[in-house]
Enzyme design. Structure first.
Site, PDB file in Angstrom:
ATOM      1  N   GLY A  31      -3.327  15.735 -58.845  1.00  6.93           N
ATOM      2  CA  GLY A  31      -1.979  16.284 -58.664  1.00  6.93           C
ATOM      3  C   GLY A  31      -0.906  15.309 -58.250  1.00  6.93           C
ATOM      4  O   GLY A  31       0.079  15.701 -57.625  1.00  6.93           O
ATOM      5  N   SER A  37       4.931  13.588 -54.278  1.00 13.66           N
ATOM      6  CA  SER A  37       3.819  14.541 -54.362  1.00 13.66           C
ATOM      7  C   SER A  37       2.994  14.556 -53.078  1.00 13.66           C
ATOM      8  O   SER A  37       2.700  13.498 -52.518  1.00 13.66           O
ATOM      9  CB  SER A  37       2.888  14.166 -55.523  1.00 13.66           C
ATOM     10  OG  SER A  37       3.542  14.321 -56.755  1.00 13.66           O
ATOM     11  N   ILE A 110      -2.564  21.089 -57.129  1.00 13.89           N
ATOM     12  CA  ILE A 110      -2.028  21.472 -58.439  1.00 13.89           C
ATOM     13  C   ILE A 110      -1.579  22.926 -58.415  1.00 13.89           C
ATOM     14  O   ILE A 110      -2.292  23.790 -57.900  1.00 13.89           O
ATOM     15  CB  ILE A 110      -3.136  21.296 -59.515  1.00 13.89           C
ATOM     16  CG1 ILE A 110      -3.388  19.808 -59.780  1.00 13.89           C
ATOM     17  CG2 ILE A 110      -2.802  22.047 -60.795  1.00 13.89           C
ATOM     18  CD1 ILE A 110      -4.563  19.543 -60.696  1.00 13.89           C
ATOM     19  N   ALA A 113       3.617  27.773 -62.322  1.00  8.25           N
ATOM     20  CA  ALA A 113       4.026  29.068 -62.862  1.00  8.25           C
ATOM     21  C   ALA A 113       5.267  28.780 -63.704  1.00  8.25           C
ATOM     22  O   ALA A 113       5.966  27.794 -63.456  1.00  8.25           O
ATOM     23  CB  ALA A 113       4.363  30.039 -61.738  1.00  8.25           C
ATOM     24  N   TYR A 173       8.885  33.693 -54.734  1.00  9.10           N
ATOM     25  CA  TYR A 173       7.610  32.971 -54.914  1.00  9.10           C
ATOM     26  C   TYR A 173       6.737  33.763 -55.895  1.00  9.10           C
ATOM     27  O   TYR A 173       5.899  33.193 -56.605  1.00  9.10           O
ATOM     28  CB  TYR A 173       6.912  32.752 -53.565  1.00  9.10           C
ATOM     29  CG  TYR A 173       5.859  31.670 -53.608  1.00  9.10           C
ATOM     30  CD1 TYR A 173       6.174  30.361 -53.979  1.00  9.10           C
ATOM     31  CD2 TYR A 173       4.528  31.947 -53.265  1.00  9.10           C
ATOM     32  CE1 TYR A 173       5.205  29.369 -54.012  1.00  9.10           C
ATOM     33  CE2 TYR A 173       3.560  30.958 -53.288  1.00  9.10           C
ATOM     34  CZ  TYR A 173       3.913  29.673 -53.670  1.00  9.10           C
ATOM     35  OH  TYR A 173       2.937  28.684 -53.704  1.00  9.10           O
ATOM     36  N   LYS A 180      -1.812  32.125 -55.204  1.00 14.40           N
ATOM     37  CA  LYS A 180      -2.294  31.498 -53.967  1.00 14.40           C
ATOM     38  C   LYS A 180      -3.255  32.425 -53.218  1.00 14.40           C
ATOM     39  O   LYS A 180      -4.189  31.956 -52.573  1.00 14.40           O
ATOM     40  CB  LYS A 180      -1.134  31.084 -53.062  1.00 14.40           C
ATOM     41  CG  LYS A 180      -0.271  29.935 -53.601  1.00 14.40           C
ATOM     42  CD  LYS A 180      -1.054  28.651 -53.842  1.00 14.40           C
ATOM     43  CE  LYS A 180      -0.124  27.467 -54.067  1.00 14.40           C
ATOM     44  NZ  LYS A 180      -0.864  26.254 -54.508  1.00 14.40           N
ATOM     45  N   THR A 211       9.388  18.484 -52.649  1.00 12.62           N
ATOM     46  CA  THR A 211       8.702  17.735 -53.706  1.00 12.62           C
ATOM     47  C   THR A 211       9.273  18.179 -55.047  1.00 12.62           C
ATOM     48  O   THR A 211      10.144  19.055 -55.099  1.00 12.62           O
ATOM     49  CB  THR A 211       7.197  18.038 -53.696  1.00 12.62           C
ATOM     50  OG1 THR A 211       7.024  19.432 -53.947  1.00 12.62           O
ATOM     51  CG2 THR A 211       6.540  17.681 -52.374  1.00 12.62           C
TER      52      THR A 211
END
Ligand code: NAD
Ligand code: 0WE
Length: 273
Positions: A31, A37, A110, A113, A173, A180, A211
């Site tokens: 990732g 990151s 990682i 969406a 979200y 998640k 990020t």
């Protein structure tokens, strides 16, 4: 005492400590997109703790930037792997087996969406949008754990990155929150299955960090500000605090922890009001 369990005893103070060193360990980190990151901070702190690293990036588009970044880190090698493709996962683990022989740790950092699904109402999530978010953000951990476990002959530590939106509603979200929640459940089921091989599986629930994955989100700046005011520590989390927790989980200091979601969020999640 099993060999992997490096305890040291301080005869003066009469206390024993468990090592947080990663000396002699090989860890695969998934990732890294750029220098911001979370995976990159984790890779740097793990290298400093003595680990040898295999670092993966997603595709040709990210190759140049990732290769340049990874080249600056001693004892690290870059690999390409799109986790939505079984053949790329198979090919990667063949290369890792050939290059390192065994693996002691795996970091999964990682998520994906579709941008529309993080803007609209959750109720409007399409079948395809739901499938993609859960496949990339949750199923990929299962696929990577299955491929990695035969290489973790001396036990191992697998970890993934999650977020509070898994358990409470964070507006916008949306389907990522559902992904998640699935990811955190995958952590528990994987911990049960792989525990017999002394492989631990945990999630780190990080507070918001600026990020690439966060930059596109409108209102992220205000969110950071409000969160810092409400958190017990009255500030936002630093990416290196997340990385330090990753080092801890990969080390012998984390040897008793599996199936857990550890919050690294300046305490934000404990507040009721
Ligand atoms: P990032 O954009 O730097 O990292 C996301 C990574 O996912 C990128 O490297 C991207 O290439 C990779 N990726 C997406 N689809 C992929 C695929 N098909 N195959 C391989 N790689 C793929 O952003 P980040 O903030 O460092 O995110 C890392 C993890 O941390 C994510 O799981 C995210 O949900 C989680 N997280 C982020 C925050 C935050 O506020 N930034 C907070 C908590 C948790
Ligand atoms: O997990 C994340 C973000 C993950 C993410 C980000 C993007 C942006 C670009 C997944 N997929 C995409 N797809 C894109 O096209 N976070 C924890 C950061 C985040 O994202 C939010 C947040 C927070 C915090 C979205 C809405 C509200 C809060």
């Amino acid at each position: 005492m099993p060999g992997w369990y490096a305890r040291s005893f301080d005869s003066v103070r009469g206390t024993s400590t468990v090592s947080q060193s990663l000396q002699g360990r090989t860890i695969a980190v998934f990732g890294v997109a750029n220098k911001r990151s979370i995976a990159w901070a984790i890779a740097q702190r793990m290298q400093e703790a003595g680990a040898q690293l295999a670092i993966t990036y997603q595709n040709e588009r990210l190759k140049q930037e990732a290769d340049e970044l990874i080249a600056t880190l001693p004892n690290a090698q870059a690999f390409q792997c799109d986790v939505s493709r079984d053949e790329e996962i198979t090919r990667l683990f063949e290369a890792l087996k050939e290059r390192y022989g065994k693996l002691d740790g795996l970091v999964h950092s990682i998520a994906f969406a579709s941008a529309e699904d993080l803007k609209a109402g959750f109720v409007d999530t399409s079948r395809e949008g739901f499938r993609i978010a859960l496949e990339i953000s949750a199923y990929s951990l299962v696929a990577l754990a299955r491929a990695a476990s035969p290489l973790m002959t001396g036990g191992g530590s697998i970890m993934t990155m999650t977020y509070y939106g898994a358990e409470k509603v964070v507006p916008k979200y949306n389907v990522m929150g559902v992904a998640k929640a699935a990811l955190e459940a995958c952590v528990r089921y994987l911990a049960y299955d792989l525990g017999t091989n002394n492989i631990r599986v945990n999630a780190i629930s990080a507070g918001p960090i600026k990020t690439l994955a966060a930059r596109g989100i409108s209102g992220f700046g205000e969110m950071l500000k409000e969160q810092s005011e409400r958190a017990p520590l009255r500030r936002n989390v630093d990416v290196n605090e997340v990385a330090a927790t990753a080092v801890f989980l990969a080390s012998d200091a984390g040897s008793g922890i599996t199936g857990e979601t550890i919050y690294v969020d300046c305490g934000y999640n404990i507040m009721g009001f």
